[in-house]
Motif scaffolding. Structure first.
Motif, short mmCIF file in Angstrom:
data_model
loop_
_atom_site.label_atom_id
_atom_site.label_comp_id
_atom_site.label_asym_id
_atom_site.label_seq_id
_atom_site.Cartn_x
_atom_site.Cartn_y
_atom_site.Cartn_z
N GLY A 24 40.52 42.12 26.19
CA GLY A 24 40.34 43.55 26.38
C GLY A 24 39.78 43.94 27.74
O GLY A 24 39.55 45.12 28.00
N GLU A 25 39.60 42.95 28.61
CA GLU A 25 39.05 43.22 29.93
C GLU A 25 40.09 43.00 31.02
O GLU A 25 41.12 42.35 30.82
CB GLU A 25 37.84 42.32 30.22
N VAL A 26 39.77 43.53 32.21
CA VAL A 26 40.61 43.38 33.39
C VAL A 26 39.73 42.94 34.54
O VAL A 26 38.58 43.39 34.68
CB VAL A 26 41.30 44.72 33.73
N LEU A 27 40.23 42.05 35.39
CA LEU A 27 39.54 41.66 36.61
C LEU A 27 40.11 42.48 37.75
O LEU A 27 41.32 42.46 38.01
CB LEU A 27 39.73 40.17 36.88
N VAL A 28 39.23 43.22 38.44
CA VAL A 28 39.64 44.07 39.54
C VAL A 28 39.09 43.53 40.85
O VAL A 28 37.89 43.25 40.97
CB VAL A 28 39.14 45.52 39.34
N SER A 29 39.99 43.32 41.81
CA SER A 29 39.59 42.98 43.17
C SER A 29 39.29 44.29 43.89
O SER A 29 40.19 45.08 44.14
CB SER A 29 40.71 42.22 43.88
N LEU A 30 38.02 44.54 44.18
CA LEU A 30 37.59 45.84 44.67
C LEU A 30 37.88 46.03 46.15
O LEU A 30 37.69 45.12 46.96
CB LEU A 30 36.10 46.02 44.41
#
Length: 326
Positions: A24-30
């Motif tokens: 249910g999560e996402v990894l975001v490269s900011l």
């Protein structure tokens, strides 16, 4: 990965382990992250805790990985972070599980963040990374204060003590979009002129006599985040039966005011903070329809996060202070 953290009572840049996505999560490269006044005060609340905590509420970036059960976002999607955690439907007050990203949860002043897919929205296409990364917290705060709580209507007059904050720059633009008249204050002549450039009709000195300066004006709504220094002065210029919305207290949390004067004037006082995902999505539609863009004052690299904090703390900014990350 590199991050700006609170640790043992100090701010520091530190290399920490990259987060891993759960179901249910996402990894975001900011790409960028906006600094808010909330961030400045967190170190007092966190104290001498030796565990490094990544601060930061706002951010925008690119989806790098998705966990199980994620269907609405995919690798490569450009997104913004909604920092109002676990508040989905508009309501009179936030639910008990509501919190703001950046404490106690790890925040956005880092190269990457793992976060629930429920906290993501598509990046507005007309915005730069710096604009999108500084958007959600101040714009959502302003939108709820102005429309949900303040119920501003076309033809009414809005009064904002202080013109330079990120929230104030959104308030000015949103109010003008709905056909309202906008009056602001600032100690800085330069900020007063800038406020007029983005839509304010009148800008007066903060240290002037507001009653005298605004003679002939009818103030329907005041939105104030200063506190003790401006609350009673705002009431003095608000029309009888008018509305005042408070979303912050940068001077003092405690305010004394005359109850008899208040109830005889039949003023309406509302508290407000952040907003729901429903309001955020309505706000994004409003911004797209009116081509609203955040006002970015200055950008700093992540390595210079402390300089960015110092610049915001000085009060010299007009609009948002932003960190460039990846």
């Amino acid at each position: 990965m590199k991050a700006f953290v609170m640790e043992s009572g100090e701010w520091k840049i530190k290399d920490i382990e990259e987060p891993k996505v759960k179901s249910g999560e996402v990894l975001v490269s900011l790409k960028a992250a906006g600094i808010n006044r909330r961030d400045l005060g967190l170190i007092k609340r966190y104290g001498k805790n030796p565990e490094a905590l990544i601060v930061g509420s706002d951010g925008a970036g690119v989806v790098e990985a998705v966990g199980e059960d994620v269907v609405d976002f995919a690798y490569g999607d450009e997104v913004i972070i909604n920092p109002a955690l676990r508040w989905y439907k508009n309501s009179e007050a936030p639910p008990a599980e509501f919190d703001i990203l950046g404490m106690p949860d790890h925040g956005t002043f880092a190269e990457k963040i793992a976060i629930s897919v429920e906290q993501l929205e598509k990046k507005p296409a007309h915005m730069s990374w710096e604009e999108a990364g500084s958007l959600a917290l101040p714009a959502l705060t302003g939108y709820r204060a102005l429309f949900t709580k303040g119920r501003l209507k076309k033809g009414e007059t809005l009064f904002i003590p202080g013109a330079g904050s990120g929230v104030a720059t959104f308030l000015i633009q949103f109010a003008k979009n709905c056909g309202a008249r906008v009056i602001v204050t600032s100690r800085s002549e330069e900020k007063r002129e800038y406020a007029k450039k983005i839509g304010a009709d009148v800008a007066i000195p903060t240290d002037s006599d507001w009653v005298k300066e605004l003679e002939g004006e009818t103030i329907d709504l005041v939105i104030d985040s200063v506190g003790e220094a401006t609350f009673n002065r705002s009431l003095d210029v608000l029309k009888k039966g008018g509305r005042i919305v408070i979303f912050g207290a940068t001077t003092d949390d405690i305010v004394d005011f005359n109850l008899r004067k208040f109830f005889y004037g039949q003023y309406q006082l509302f508290g407000s903070t952040m907003g729901s995902r429903e309001e955020l999505r309505n706000m994004l539609k409003h911004m797209e329809a009116h081509n609203v863009r955040p006002i970015v004052d200055k950008t700093f690299s992540l390595d210079r996060a402390q300089d960015a904090f110092d610049h915001l703390a000085s009060g010299n900014q007009f609009g948002k202070v932003v960190l460039r990350i990846n």
